[in-house]
Design a protein around this motif. Structure first.
Motif, PDB file in Angstrom:
ATOM      1  N   GLU A 144      44.596  47.315  44.211  1.00  0.00           N
ATOM      2  CA  GLU A 144      45.173  48.664  44.283  1.00  0.00           C
ATOM      3  C   GLU A 144      44.595  49.425  45.467  1.00  0.00           C
ATOM      4  O   GLU A 144      45.300  50.103  46.200  1.00  0.00           O
ATOM      5  N   GLN A 145      43.305  49.282  45.667  1.00  0.00           N
ATOM      6  CA  GLN A 145      42.651  49.979  46.772  1.00  0.00           C
ATOM      7  C   GLN A 145      43.175  49.493  48.122  1.00  0.00           C
ATOM      8  O   GLN A 145      43.270  50.249  49.073  1.00  0.00           O
ATOM      9  N   ALA A 146      43.546  48.232  48.174  1.00  0.00           N
ATOM     10  CA  ALA A 146      44.049  47.665  49.434  1.00  0.00           C
ATOM     11  C   ALA A 146      45.512  48.046  49.678  1.00  0.00           C
ATOM     12  O   ALA A 146      46.076  47.703  50.710  1.00  0.00           O
ATOM     13  N   GLY A 147      46.123  48.723  48.740  1.00  0.00           N
ATOM     14  CA  GLY A 147      47.532  49.100  48.906  1.00  0.00           C
ATOM     15  C   GLY A 147      48.467  47.979  48.527  1.00  0.00           C
ATOM     16  O   GLY A 147      49.627  47.985  48.922  1.00  0.00           O
ATOM     17  N   GLY A 148      47.978  47.006  47.777  1.00  0.00           N
ATOM     18  CA  GLY A 148      48.840  45.899  47.357  1.00  0.00           C
ATOM     19  C   GLY A 148      49.440  46.155  45.995  1.00  0.00           C
ATOM     20  O   GLY A 148      49.312  47.246  45.433  1.00  0.00           O
ATOM     21  N   TYR A 149      50.094  45.157  45.491  1.00  0.00           N
ATOM     22  CA  TYR A 149      50.686  45.296  44.166  1.00  0.00           C
ATOM     23  C   TYR A 149      50.709  43.942  43.463  1.00  0.00           C
ATOM     24  O   TYR A 149      50.576  42.893  44.109  1.00  0.00           O
ATOM     25  N   ILE A 150      50.867  44.003  42.131  1.00  0.00           N
ATOM     26  CA  ILE A 150      50.881  42.760  41.351  1.00  0.00           C
ATOM     27  C   ILE A 150      52.326  42.275  41.276  1.00  0.00           C
ATOM     28  O   ILE A 150      53.197  42.975  40.765  1.00  0.00           O
ATOM     29  N   ALA A 151      52.563  41.100  41.778  1.00  0.00           N
ATOM     30  CA  ALA A 151      53.910  40.540  41.718  1.00  0.00           C
ATOM     31  C   ALA A 151      54.124  39.822  40.394  1.00  0.00           C
ATOM     32  O   ALA A 151      55.231  39.761  39.879  1.00  0.00           O
ATOM     33  N   ASN A 152      53.051  39.263  39.851  1.00  0.00           N
ATOM     34  CA  ASN A 152      53.181  38.531  38.596  1.00  0.00           C
ATOM     35  C   ASN A 152      51.810  38.474  37.920  1.00  0.00           C
ATOM     36  O   ASN A 152      50.784  38.393  38.576  1.00  0.00           O
ATOM     37  N   ALA A 153      51.804  38.546  36.601  1.00  0.00           N
ATOM     38  CA  ALA A 153      50.532  38.467  35.870  1.00  0.00           C
ATOM     39  C   ALA A 153      50.788  37.764  34.553  1.00  0.00           C
ATOM     40  O   ALA A 153      51.789  38.020  33.894  1.00  0.00           O
ATOM     41  N   ALA A 154      49.886  36.852  34.204  1.00  0.00           N
ATOM     42  CA  ALA A 154      50.020  36.158  32.923  1.00  0.00           C
ATOM     43  C   ALA A 154      48.629  35.866  32.408  1.00  0.00           C
ATOM     44  O   ALA A 154      47.722  35.526  33.181  1.00  0.00           O
ATOM     45  N   SER A 155      48.421  36.018  31.107  1.00  0.00           N
ATOM     46  CA  SER A 155      47.098  35.698  30.560  1.00  0.00           C
ATOM     47  C   SER A 155      47.271  34.907  29.263  1.00  0.00           C
ATOM     48  O   SER A 155      48.289  35.041  28.585  1.00  0.00           O
ATOM     49  N   ALA A 156      46.284  34.089  28.953  1.00  0.00           N
ATOM     50  CA  ALA A 156      46.362  33.267  27.752  1.00  0.00           C
ATOM     51  C   ALA A 156      45.029  33.327  27.024  1.00  0.00           C
ATOM     52  O   ALA A 156      43.964  33.354  27.663  1.00  0.00           O
ATOM     53  N   GLU A 157      45.098  33.403  25.713  1.00  0.00           N
ATOM     54  CA  GLU A 157      43.874  33.474  24.923  1.00  0.00           C
ATOM     55  C   GLU A 157      44.043  32.560  23.717  1.00  0.00           C
ATOM     56  O   GLU A 157      44.854  32.831  22.828  1.00  0.00           O
ATOM     57  N   THR A 158      43.333  31.439  23.694  1.00  0.00           N
ATOM     58  CA  THR A 158      43.431  30.472  22.603  1.00  0.00           C
ATOM     59  C   THR A 158      42.066  30.346  21.940  1.00  0.00           C
ATOM     60  O   THR A 158      41.050  30.312  22.650  1.00  0.00           O
TER      61      THR A 158
END
Lengths: 183, 420
Positions: free
Chosen positions: B219-233
């Protein structure tokens, strides 16, 4: 079978009847060609402009409404096309003698030159009445002016032509003098 | 109109044209019969009409056909009239081409001399296509976009000169062919355009903190998240995968921040050079725009038949679609060059935990008993449902079989056991 009116044919054409369109073209091609031919003095360009008028008719066919007379509708298109053409083309060029002018009788040349001397509003009314045989109401509709204006413009144009063609200033009864419509 | 002339002079013309009501016609006829002046004017008006009829024009030529409104493959009259405008346009085009070539050739030569060799590839990572500059100065990192905008400016300013020059430019380009315009565009794009892609896998101790800090750096770099995925098993390490887009000048800062989050287990940097692709696209775009202008011009000057006009309009629509498609491709390329793609996988360092306490024996017995009763009841319910569903079938077919079997038995029994 009763021949269809112009309006009926136009409505049929609007509905996609190609035959109706061809019939309308057959009925009016000479009239429209003659109209633009007299204004342009150029047979080739008159031919192209006649096609342009019918092309515009095709393009605008969906906008046609039955309450509008077909003849006035078509002449209005022709009038706009002519105006557009004359705007692009210098008036002097449009009014120049056509190539066949040298073959024309003197009387024809006189008429053509006399008409060229009229201003546009008088010339339009005169041509629509004298050559195209439109009624006053139709001319009023085409030019979008009152019928009374059509009558007065036509009268003034005739007086001006009388002077231009016959070399005599006409005497108008009841008037001390009159304004001619010459440009 | 006055007492001597109870009709208006204009009415005489309307009378001649039969544009008056009957009563008015009669009144005029009566007056004209008695008034010499009005009769003379009426004669004059008739004479003018007669003179006008001397000018008769020929009827429409027989070859004049109605403009067809169905589309055909014929084309409108493309060949324009050779006027001084066209001569001037072609002359202007030739001059413009000479000017472009004269300006662009020294530029391209100079840029070739000044381009620094690419930096050596990074040592980390299993595979490396082409390493992007590791620490590119910010001024240089204004990146492809700004450079290309500058490179485009000459063409755009030419566009502003006017229709005539555009047409002339197109005409000249058509003669030179696509290769020529490609060369012009190539010379305009002096710098390389590289789309950078970085993949990073990090092993972090504090998973949540690592996620927070990574996203904050982006965020500080002025970028953005194009995709995010998380897994918890359960009993598995947590994992989060991010694809982020960051401005190229900020890429190194974000990478440094990411590396500081934990231990780097995998890193790959790749740079795809899209300069040729971009240049080709620019050239095709320019040609398509010129074609569109020419078609619009043809349409404006149309003198052909309806089918020809429709054909031109269809061609314009096709070219416009092509232009928009190429515009989208160009924007996509510019976006890829301006923003690096960073794929980060955050993996939690796994800590084994004690398994939960097993269920008590009494509970297990109770569960078994409940399960046994349920199965027992379920068996009867299942049987009842079976007979409800298939009972009639069984009765019918069973009865039929029994009768058939009995008949066979009666016939065969004397033969099989004759003594009985």
């Amino acid at each position: 079978m009763r021949p269809q009116t112009d309006e009926e044919l136009m409505l049929a054409f609007k509905g996609g009847d190609a035959g109706a369109y061809e019939e309308l073209f057959a009925r009016y091609k000479n009239a429209i060609y003659g109209y633009v031919r007299r204004r342009l003095n150029d047979p080739g360009r008159a031919e192209e402009l006649t096609q342009d008028v019918f092309l515009a008719l095709v393009e605008r066919r969906n906008g046609y409404e039955v309450r509008a007379g077909f003849r006035t509708y078509l002449y209005r298109i022709a009038l706009y096309r002519l105006a557009s053409e004359l705007r692009r083309r210098p008036l002097a060029e449009a009014a120049a003698d056509p190539p066949e002018a040298r073959m024309e009788p003197e009387t024809v040349v006189q008429v053509r030159e006399a008409l060229a001397k009229l201003d546009d509003e008088h010339r339009d009314v005169l041509i629509l009445r004298e050559y195209q045989q439109l009624s006053y109401a139709e001319i009023a509709d085409v030019l979008n002016i009152p019928v009374g204006t059509v009558r007065s413009r036509l009268f003034r144009a005739k007086l001006a032509l009388k002077e231009l063609l016959l070399g005599e200033r006409p005497v108008v009864p009841g008037l001390p003098g009159q304004q001619a419509g010459s440009a | 109109m006055n007492s001597k002339h109870p009709v208006e002079a204009e009415e005489l013309q309307a009378y001649l044209d039969n544009e008056l009501a009957r009563a008015r016609r009669l009144a005029i006829e009566q007056h004209v019969a008695a008034c010499v002046d009005c009769r003379r004017l009426l004669d004059d008006l008739r004479a003018v009409s007669a003179r006008l009829q001397a000018w008769q024009v020929e009827p429409a030529p027989p070859h004049l056909k109605p403009p067809a409104f169905e589309a055909t493959a014929q084309r409108v009259r493309i060949r324009p009239r050779l006027t001084w405008r066209w001569v001037a346009a072609f002359g202007g085009a030739a001059a413009a081409v000479l000017l472009i070539v004269a300006v662009s050739i020294p530029d391209s030569l100079r840029s070739r001399h000044m381009t620094a060799p690419p930096p050596p590839p990074a040592e980390v990572g299993k595979k490396e296509d082409r390493r992007a500059p590791a620490a590119t100065p910010a001024s240089d990192m204004a990146s492809g976009i700004a450079r290309l905008r500058r490179a485009e400016k000459p063409a755009e300013s030419k566009d502003e000169v006017g229709e005539m020059n555009r047409m002339a430019e197109y005409a000249a380009e058509a003669e030179r062919g696509r290769e020529g315009s490609l060369a012009v565009a190539k010379s305009a794009v002096a710098q390389q355009m590289i789309a950078q892609e970085v993949s990073l896998t990090l092993m972090v101790k504090d998973f949540d903190k690592g996620k927070r800090e990574l996203l904050a750096a982006v965020e500080q770099a002025g970028g953005y998240i194009a995709n995010a995925a998380s897994a918890e098993t359960p009993n598995q390490p947590r994992r989060a995968d991010f694809v982020v887009r960051v401005p190229v000048p900020q890429l190194n800062a974000v990478l440094e921040a990411a590396r500081g989050l934990g231990r780097v287990t995998y890193e790959q940097q790749a740079g795809e050079e899209v300069t040729a692709q971009y240049v080709d696209l620019q050239a095709r775009l320019k040609n398509a725009r010129a074609t569109e202008q020419r078609l619009v011009h043809v349409l404006a000057e149309r003198t052909g038949k309806v089918r020809d006009i429709l054909e031109v309009e269809r061609e314009i629509a096709r070219v416009r679609q092509e232009i928009e498609r190429m515009e989208a491709q160009r924007k996509h390329l510019e976006n890829r060059v301006a923003l690096a793609t960073l794929s980060v996988a955050l993996v939690e360092e796994f800590e084994a935990k004690l398994a939960p306490a097993p269920v008590g024996t009494g509970t297990q017995l109770k569960n078994a008993l409940v399960e046994g009763i349920q199965n027992f009841v379920g068996m009867f319910v299942g049987l009842a449902l079976f007979f409800a569903r298939y009972g009639l079938h069984l009765l019918f077919w069973g009865g039929l079989g029994w009768l058939g079997g009995r008949a066979i038995w009666i016939r065969l029994r004397p033969r099989l056991w004759p003594a009985v």
